[in-house]
Design a protein around this motif. Sequence first.
Motif, PDB file in Angstrom:
ATOM      1  N   ARG A  41       0.835  -1.210   0.000  1.00 16.81           N
ATOM      2  CA  ARG A  41       0.000   0.000   0.000  1.00 16.81           C
ATOM      3  C   ARG A  41       0.866   1.255   0.000  1.00 16.81           C
ATOM      4  O   ARG A  41       0.582   2.220  -0.697  1.00 16.81           O
ATOM      5  CB  ARG A  41      -0.915   0.004   1.229  1.00 16.81           C
ATOM      6  N   LEU A  42       1.940   1.250   0.798  1.00 20.29           N
ATOM      7  CA  LEU A  42       2.811   2.425   0.852  1.00 20.29           C
ATOM      8  C   LEU A  42       3.493   2.660  -0.480  1.00 20.29           C
ATOM      9  O   LEU A  42       3.644   3.800  -0.936  1.00 20.29           O
ATOM     10  CB  LEU A  42       3.855   2.237   1.966  1.00 20.29           C
ATOM     11  N   GLU A  43       3.945   1.576  -1.139  1.00 21.31           N
ATOM     12  CA  GLU A  43       4.623   1.737  -2.421  1.00 21.31           C
ATOM     13  C   GLU A  43       3.668   2.255  -3.489  1.00 21.31           C
ATOM     14  O   GLU A  43       4.028   3.086  -4.310  1.00 21.31           O
ATOM     15  CB  GLU A  43       5.238   0.394  -2.846  1.00 21.31           C
ATOM     16  N   GLU A  44       2.429   1.762  -3.464  1.00 23.79           N
ATOM     17  CA  GLU A  44       1.465   2.229  -4.460  1.00 23.79           C
ATOM     18  C   GLU A  44       1.084   3.672  -4.217  1.00 23.79           C
ATOM     19  O   GLU A  44       0.887   4.445  -5.146  1.00 23.79           O
ATOM     20  CB  GLU A  44       0.212   1.360  -4.421  1.00 23.79           C
ATOM     21  N   ALA A  45       0.967   4.061  -2.941  1.00 22.03           N
ATOM     22  CA  ALA A  45       0.554   5.434  -2.629  1.00 22.03           C
ATOM     23  C   ALA A  45       1.540   6.455  -3.152  1.00 22.03           C
ATOM     24  O   ALA A  45       1.184   7.584  -3.448  1.00 22.03           O
ATOM     25  CB  ALA A  45       0.389   5.594  -1.124  1.00 22.03           C
ATOM     26  N   GLU A  87      11.273  -0.314  -6.933  1.00 22.43           N
ATOM     27  CA  GLU A  87      12.020  -1.425  -6.351  1.00 22.43           C
ATOM     28  C   GLU A  87      11.073  -2.310  -5.547  1.00 22.43           C
ATOM     29  O   GLU A  87      10.334  -1.838  -4.684  1.00 22.43           O
ATOM     30  CB  GLU A  87      13.131  -0.879  -5.439  1.00 22.43           C
ATOM     31  N   VAL A  88      11.099  -3.603  -5.832  1.00 17.68           N
ATOM     32  CA  VAL A  88      10.233  -4.554  -5.142  1.00 17.68           C
ATOM     33  C   VAL A  88      10.897  -4.968  -3.837  1.00 17.68           C
ATOM     34  O   VAL A  88      12.034  -5.438  -3.830  1.00 17.68           O
ATOM     35  CB  VAL A  88       9.965  -5.790  -6.022  1.00 17.68           C
ATOM     36  N   ARG A  89      10.164  -4.775  -2.740  1.00 20.10           N
ATOM     37  CA  ARG A  89      10.721  -5.098  -1.429  1.00 20.10           C
ATOM     38  C   ARG A  89       9.829  -6.019  -0.602  1.00 20.10           C
ATOM     39  O   ARG A  89      10.124  -6.264   0.561  1.00 20.10           O
ATOM     40  CB  ARG A  89      10.964  -3.812  -0.640  1.00 20.10           C
ATOM     41  N   SER A  90       8.752  -6.485  -1.159  1.00 19.27           N
ATOM     42  CA  SER A  90       7.851  -7.349  -0.395  1.00 19.27           C
ATOM     43  C   SER A  90       7.265  -8.408  -1.318  1.00 19.27           C
ATOM     44  O   SER A  90       7.169  -8.223  -2.541  1.00 19.27           O
ATOM     45  CB  SER A  90       6.718  -6.524   0.233  1.00 19.27           C
ATOM     46  N   ASP A  91       6.862  -9.492  -0.699  1.00 18.32           N
ATOM     47  CA  ASP A  91       6.264 -10.578  -1.462  1.00 18.32           C
ATOM     48  C   ASP A  91       4.913 -10.161  -2.030  1.00 18.32           C
ATOM     49  O   ASP A  91       4.563 -10.528  -3.147  1.00 18.32           O
ATOM     50  CB  ASP A  91       6.100 -11.801  -0.550  1.00 18.32           C
ATOM     51  N   ALA A  92       4.147  -9.366  -1.272  1.00 22.19           N
ATOM     52  CA  ALA A  92       2.835  -8.918  -1.757  1.00 22.19           C
ATOM     53  C   ALA A  92       2.979  -8.028  -2.982  1.00 22.19           C
ATOM     54  O   ALA A  92       2.216  -8.148  -3.948  1.00 22.19           O
ATOM     55  CB  ALA A  92       2.092  -8.177  -0.647  1.00 22.19           C
ATOM     56  N   PHE A  93       3.961  -7.134  -2.963  1.00 21.83           N
ATOM     57  CA  PHE A  93       4.158  -6.255  -4.122  1.00 21.83           C
ATOM     58  C   PHE A  93       4.683  -7.039  -5.319  1.00 21.83           C
ATOM     59  O   PHE A  93       4.374  -6.728  -6.469  1.00 21.83           O
ATOM     60  CB  PHE A  93       5.126  -5.131  -3.750  1.00 21.83           C
ATOM     61  N   LEU A  94       5.490  -8.067  -5.041  1.00 22.86           N
ATOM     62  CA  LEU A  94       5.962  -8.932  -6.130  1.00 22.86           C
ATOM     63  C   LEU A  94       4.782  -9.614  -6.811  1.00 22.86           C
ATOM     64  O   LEU A  94       4.720  -9.692  -8.046  1.00 22.86           O
ATOM     65  CB  LEU A  94       6.932  -9.972  -5.576  1.00 22.86           C
ATOM     66  N   ARG A  95       3.838 -10.103  -6.004  1.00 28.33           N
ATOM     67  CA  ARG A  95       2.647 -10.724  -6.583  1.00 28.33           C
ATOM     68  C   ARG A  95       1.831  -9.712  -7.388  1.00 28.33           C
ATOM     69  O   ARG A  95       1.106 -10.076  -8.311  1.00 28.33           O
ATOM     70  CB  ARG A  95       1.777 -11.317  -5.475  1.00 28.33           C
ATOM     71  N   ARG A  96       1.950  -8.470  -7.028  1.00 25.72           N
ATOM     72  CA  ARG A  96       1.212  -7.425  -7.753  1.00 25.72           C
ATOM     73  C   ARG A  96       1.824  -7.136  -9.127  1.00 25.72           C
ATOM     74  O   ARG A  96       1.100  -6.908 -10.104  1.00 25.72           O
ATOM     75  CB  ARG A  96       1.196  -6.152  -6.899  1.00 25.72           C
ATOM     76  N   VAL A  97       3.141  -7.125  -9.204  1.00 26.75           N
ATOM     77  CA  VAL A  97       3.787  -6.701 -10.452  1.00 26.75           C
ATOM     78  C   VAL A  97       4.009  -7.857 -11.428  1.00 26.75           C
ATOM     79  O   VAL A  97       4.114  -7.626 -12.635  1.00 26.75           O
ATOM     80  CB  VAL A  97       5.125  -5.993 -10.167  1.00 26.75           C
ATOM     81  N   LEU A  98       4.089  -9.095 -10.930  1.00 28.59           N
ATOM     82  CA  LEU A  98       4.371 -10.212 -11.840  1.00 28.59           C
ATOM     83  C   LEU A  98       3.301 -10.394 -12.916  1.00 28.59           C
ATOM     84  O   LEU A  98       3.632 -10.665 -14.076  1.00 28.59           O
ATOM     85  CB  LEU A  98       4.540 -11.506 -11.036  1.00 28.59           C
ATOM     86  N   PRO A  99       1.998 -10.232 -12.611  1.00 34.50           N
ATOM     87  CA  PRO A  99       1.003 -10.373 -13.695  1.00 34.50           C
ATOM     88  C   PRO A  99       1.063  -9.263 -14.738  1.00 34.50           C
ATOM     89  O   PRO A  99       0.312  -9.316 -15.717  1.00 34.50           O
ATOM     90  CB  PRO A  99      -0.341 -10.336 -12.937  1.00 34.50           C
ATOM     91  N   LEU A 100       1.937  -8.264 -14.547  1.00 30.49           N
ATOM     92  CA  LEU A 100       2.019  -7.136 -15.481  1.00 30.49           C
ATOM     93  C   LEU A 100       3.211  -7.236 -16.418  1.00 30.49           C
ATOM     94  O   LEU A 100       3.503  -6.283 -17.144  1.00 30.49           O
ATOM     95  CB  LEU A 100       2.095  -5.819 -14.694  1.00 30.49           C
ATOM     96  N   ILE A 101       3.919  -8.366 -16.400  1.00 32.42           N
ATOM     97  CA  ILE A 101       5.119  -8.496 -17.235  1.00 32.42           C
ATOM     98  C   ILE A 101       4.765  -8.400 -18.716  1.00 32.42           C
ATOM     99  O   ILE A 101       5.362  -7.629 -19.487  1.00 32.42           O
ATOM    100  CB  ILE A 101       5.830  -9.836 -16.938  1.00 32.42           C
TER     101      ILE A 101
END
Length: 919
Positions: free
Chosen positions: A460-464, A506-520
């Motif tokens: 949430r912080l990274e997206e904000a 920069e990806v720093r969490s597993d949740a954010f990784l799950r967010r960006v992987l479907p956007l490759i």
Amino acid sequence: MRNYSDGPGQSFTQNLSAVLADPTRSRNDLSTFFTRHWGDSFVPTQPVPPSKRLARMADASFESYCQAAGESYKRYQAVKRALRLSHVEGAEQQGDERQDAEDLPTIFIDPRFNLGDSSTFSAVFTVPANDSLDALKQTLSGKNVIPATPLEIAIDKKPGEFRDYEALQNRLEMMHDVVDGRLAGKLVAKTDDFWQVVRSYSGLQEQLANALQCVMVVRKNLKHVDELVCDTSKKIVEVQEKYEQKKNLLAKLHDIACLREAQSTVQMMLSQGDYPKAIECIETSLDVLSKELNGVTCFRHLASQLRELYSVIGRMMNEDFTSLIQKELGVKPEAGTMIQAEGELSAVLLGLMRMRKYSFISVLREEIVEGVKSVMRHVIKNQILTSGVDLSDFDPSLTQLGEPVRRMKHADFLKTVRAVMDEEFYFCKRLEALQDILLETVERAHPSNRNGSQDVIIERLEEAKIIESDSDDETESVSKSTGSGGFVSGSASNSNATATTLLSIEVRSDAFLRRVLPLIAEFGHQCAQQRISRLLIARAKNSSVTETTSPTQLSECIALVKEYQSQCDEEGWYSTQNQKVGGLGRAINKLSMDYIEKFHAARKVRIGNMLDTELWKAADVSIEDQHLVDVAIETGKLRNTKRIDDGPSKKMFKRTGSSTTIDSGTSVSNVMQGIIVDEESYVVVGSSITMIQVLADYCEAISEMPSFAQDWNSRVIELLKIFNSRCCQLILGAGALQLVGLKTISVRNLALAGRSLELVCRFIPMVHDEMDKILPEDRKSLLRYFKQVEGEYRDHVTEIAAKLITVIAHYTTNCLGMWDVKGVIPSPEFQQICRHMLKFHNGLTGIMPRNQIETLFRQVHENFKANLREHVIGMGITIQAPLKYGYATKDYMFYQQNLKNMESCRDLELESFDDIMLD
């Protein structure tokens, strides 16, 4: 003192003074107290005489009755007393205390009462200054239990003097007796409770003795149970604890044995390329060292060695991932294969995710960008080599391919764009396969961390940090690049971050990784769109290419882009409508708007130059121009068709007299050419024919690019107005005199200008219908401008006709002004008028149709009649002067004959001179 008895064994003594001072007793009771009990008039109670109706009872029966009834009565009294106490206990405890003290002087019940205080002493023993302020009379209730005695009242004391001792003593003693009596009453009220406690004490002692015996028995039994059960259980627990301790010791010894071989085990796994198991081994070893074997001396250096090895493995996996992804994205795989080294790539990715080292996302992003560039360069180079472009100065090793692309033919360029789109689409499909591997790997690496609260907070912080700036950038870019028509209608607001923006963080969490992987795959598609956009813009930078590009060619390019976007949309590579508008959509919009602007500017310059150099002479009409008009009349669509009939290429349409023929070769000098529109000949200047060609260009562009109908509408209206206003400036405003050196604006020039405007006005409805077919319903109101500009053209034609009438009227008026009736028939003035009329007619003949010339001469004749009648009357010629009247009639008949000899005026109905004068 008096002794009262309340029953056998119960008695109490009461103070006599308290009895006499009891306020509850009436004054009559107090006055007859001694007389009733001990006075001379005391008479014993008389016995009740026996009743004859009641039988005598034996004493034994009465005693039995009293005993039975006495017990019931005592229980009744006890219950009654308990109820009374339960209801009024609280009230009595407060009310009695308050009632006992309310009628006593407040000075005596004050807890601070002290006779050593001078004020207190004076208040008690001295006479007060005011009787209402007497301290012995002030009570809480206002009533005094012991009022002042008559003796005390009779004694006359001055304020400040000591009270009478005897009276004060008596008063205080009476107060003392009252208080003493009230205290005695309270003691009597609590007597029953006291005796009840005394009676229950003995029974309580017996119960305590029985309870003590029971406790002793229970303790004895518990001791026996402790010996039989508890001791045995305690021994069992002790044995189990020893077993667990030995088991833990064995496990630690096993861990120690494993840790001794940890480094060699990790090296073996690394040699096999099994990164996940090597990482798991190191993590397990570090966990054991920090928990179970913390403080073991022989392993004090092992933890640091394992951590260093852990970081080395991380660097190795990053390098392996970089090389693998470069190999995958840099080389096209074999047919039927999307990912070549899927197993190796999965192992490396699983290891990186287990270590939570997500820097491989940035590496992947950079390699995708480079891969998209490489694919495009490879395709363009191959297309350049096969397109037939001049390769004398082409170096395939160079990366700057813009100039060769701009030199391509349109068909080759479209082929190149299609090839690039196909290859980029296939590249994105490979990225989609890679994306599936990444998603599968992250599930294997962290299957239980799908909704970790800490990771969600980091996400949430990274997206904000990015959503607001990303939304502003997208909205601004869309507003700048989208035209009024637009390649993709609508402009959706961006509520989520785009794939490009998310992958740049920069990806720093597993949740954010799950967010960006479907956007490759979507990110790869966006990169491909940017590269394709640059390819289209690179070709558009060449002005010569833009000038030679037709609307049909541009529409082919737009259709190609739409097809590509449709394929990508089916694959789900547009997460928002804004992303569909952006990228390639914005580029094609920009190209289209630039093309429209250049198209319009070129036509404006062309028309402007034609008008500025126009000599206002009848222009030759080529067979292509006539064919253009014929097809437009036949089909209702204005198009620049290239097809002509068989025969010489220089055939000209010419008009001789009233007939129209076709000759070969060049035109005859005295023959006026004209263009046939729906069986009507228009003899016009060359700029009007050019204007028809330009309108045909606009109609073609409108049909080929319907998405930009609003832009075309505004520009074609602007061009029509420019042509009309410029013609007005050059002819009616006489601007052509300075520009092209005309000596004067002749009748012929005016007629050519009018017919040229009529010709253009004839084709305005066709442009209107073309626009009406493609404009959306909410934009149909723009069509009103065609009606407006058509009206302006007709007004201009009317002004030219009025100008023609004014010119001939000017000549006739001047000649009539010099006319004098003499013997010369016809007069020189009428001969001059007829010559001007004939010259005017000849100037219009061959340019304007006969009906228009006839209409003009009818108006000229009407003006001439009015001027003639006015002049004749002014000269005083009447029918009474037959000689002059006859000369005037002969001149007018000469005018009639000459007017009738003109071909276009033969059908005019001309009045006689008498009719004119008698009107």
